[in-house]
Design a protein around this motif. Structure first.
Motif, PDB file in Angstrom:
ATOM      1  N   UNK A  18      49.559  38.633  44.466  1.00 19.17           N
ATOM      2  CA  UNK A  18      49.339  37.508  43.565  1.00 19.17           C
ATOM      3  C   UNK A  18      47.938  36.918  43.764  1.00 19.17           C
ATOM      4  N   UNK A  19      47.558  36.728  45.000  1.00 21.42           N
ATOM      5  CA  UNK A  19      46.266  36.134  45.313  1.00 21.42           C
ATOM      6  C   UNK A  19      45.122  37.039  44.859  1.00 21.42           C
ATOM      7  N   UNK A  20      45.213  38.328  45.179  1.00 22.04           N
ATOM      8  CA  UNK A  20      44.168  39.284  44.813  1.00 22.04           C
ATOM      9  C   UNK A  20      44.038  39.396  43.300  1.00 22.04           C
ATOM     10  N   UNK A  21      45.176  39.442  42.623  1.00 23.12           N
ATOM     11  CA  UNK A  21      45.161  39.554  41.163  1.00 23.12           C
ATOM     12  C   UNK A  21      44.527  38.334  40.522  1.00 23.12           C
ATOM     13  N   UNK A  22      44.843  37.149  41.060  1.00 23.68           N
ATOM     14  CA  UNK A  22      44.301  35.939  40.482  1.00 23.68           C
ATOM     15  C   UNK A  22      42.792  35.850  40.702  1.00 23.68           C
ATOM     16  N   UNK A  23      42.332  36.214  41.892  1.00 18.13           N
ATOM     17  CA  UNK A  23      40.889  36.222  42.134  1.00 18.13           C
ATOM     18  C   UNK A  23      40.185  37.162  41.158  1.00 18.13           C
ATOM     19  N   UNK A  30      34.654  34.977  34.565  1.00 16.96           N
ATOM     20  CA  UNK A  30      33.366  34.358  34.908  1.00 16.96           C
ATOM     21  C   UNK A  30      33.491  32.848  35.156  1.00 16.96           C
ATOM     22  N   UNK A  31      34.579  32.460  35.821  1.00 20.44           N
ATOM     23  CA  UNK A  31      34.692  31.071  36.253  1.00 20.44           C
ATOM     24  C   UNK A  31      33.644  30.803  37.328  1.00 20.44           C
ATOM     25  N   UNK A  36      37.681  30.251  45.079  1.00 22.19           N
ATOM     26  CA  UNK A  36      38.189  28.938  45.486  1.00 22.19           C
ATOM     27  C   UNK A  36      39.305  28.482  44.549  1.00 22.19           C
ATOM     28  N   UNK A  37      39.092  28.645  43.251  1.00 18.95           N
ATOM     29  CA  UNK A  37      40.120  28.237  42.294  1.00 18.95           C
ATOM     30  C   UNK A  37      41.416  28.997  42.531  1.00 18.95           C
ATOM     31  N   UNK A  38      41.306  30.297  42.774  1.00 20.25           N
ATOM     32  CA  UNK A  38      42.496  31.108  43.016  1.00 20.25           C
ATOM     33  C   UNK A  38      43.218  30.652  44.280  1.00 20.25           C
TER      34      UNK A  38
END
Length: 295
Positions: A18-23, A30-31, A36-38
């Motif tokens: 989940x974490x890797x996918x969100x990053x 291009x956030x 950090x947001x993830x």
């Protein structure tokens, strides 16, 4: 008819995936701060610690929480800030709740707090403070936290802001030293104050469309729009200052660095003299202290 969006997580439900996918998703979008947001969304939504992201990457995450993370991730991709998604924002030493009615507190506004604390000396001095356009309560509550003998009045035309500011005061044990009044800046205040602070709306109307999406679409326009030249709110604050400032009182306002000269000129037309300027962490003028010319 638009095609439905594919799910971000495609059914994967362990912490690392989940974490890797969100990053990766945030980077591809291009956030400005994708990692950090993830991390913030994962930690806050899934009720895990940052240490668990390293120590327990295969932790199974319930489907309901995965669904909640999906919703929040979509909000971020749509331009909502992390603070608005989570409903809170760190400011000074405070964890403040924010709502759609309030401006989201920003680090540069801490410059106003720093300048206020230099005025309120010694630290145990009893003082009356007014915050004109109190919003979430950020400036007023930060100053009250550092000055235990001070009492403050927060003023705002928005009832939603006043509700949020009062709740923040209660959360931080400051309700006994803070009152909140619905009014247009200082119009309804009959008392004199040792310190008046304000972060007024100072974006010129025509410039709002050029602001970052997280600001122009999600911050309340009432807290942004300073009129055609960005100075309308300053004119009101300065006009009220003569009636509400104690004889040796100080007014501190946040400014747009590019408008320092214009704000100084407007202050002079209201018999207010600049005492000092303070730079934010970017090294540009962000706060201005003023006193009555006859003070």
């Amino acid at each position: 008819m638009a095609e439905p969006e594919l799910p971000i997580f495609a059914g994967e439900a362990d912490l690392a995936t989940l974490y890797t996918t969100l990053k990766r998703t945030f980077r591809e979008a291009k956030l400005a701060t994708p990692d950090l947001d993830a991390r913030l969304l994962v930690v806050e939504t899934l009720n895990v610690t940052t240490a668990q992201l390293i120590a327990n990457p295969r932790l199974a995450i319930p489907a309901a929480l995965v669904g909640e993370l999906e919703v929040r991730a979509r909000e971020r991709l749509a331009g909502r800030s992390i603070g608005r998604i989570l409903g809170r924002r760190a400011f000074w030493s405070l964890d403040l709740r924010v709502s759609d009615a309030t401006l989201e507190p920003r680090p540069e506004t801490e410059t106003v707090v720093e300048l206020a604390l230099t005025v309120l000396q010694p630290p145990d001095r009893a003082a009356a403070i007014a915050d004109l356009g109190v919003g979430s309560g950020a400036i007023l509550l930060a100053v009250l936290t550092e000055r235990p003998a001070a009492f403050g009045v927060g003023v705002d035309i928005s009832l939603g802001c006043l509700v949020q500011a009062r709740r923040n005061a209660e959360r931080h044990g400051l309700a006994a030293r803070a009152a909140f009044v619905a009014a247009n800046f200082g119009a309804a205040l009959g008392a004199r104050f040792d310190l008046v602070v304000s972060n007024p709306p100072y974006v010129s109307t025509g410039t709002i469309a050029t602001l970052d999406r997280t600001v122009r679409e999600f911050d309340p326009r009432l807290a942004l729009d300073g009129g055609a030249d960005g100075l309308d709110a300053y004119r009101t604050v300065f006009a009220h200052a003569e009636a509400i400032l104690a004889p040796a009182g100080t007014l501190i306002v946040e400014i747009d660095p590019a408008a320092a000269d214009a704000v100084t000129g407007e202050a002079a037309r209201h018999r207010l003299e600049v005492v000092s300027m303070a730079n934010d962490l970017n090294g540009v003028p962000r706060a201005m202290s003023l006193r009555r010319g006859d003070g």
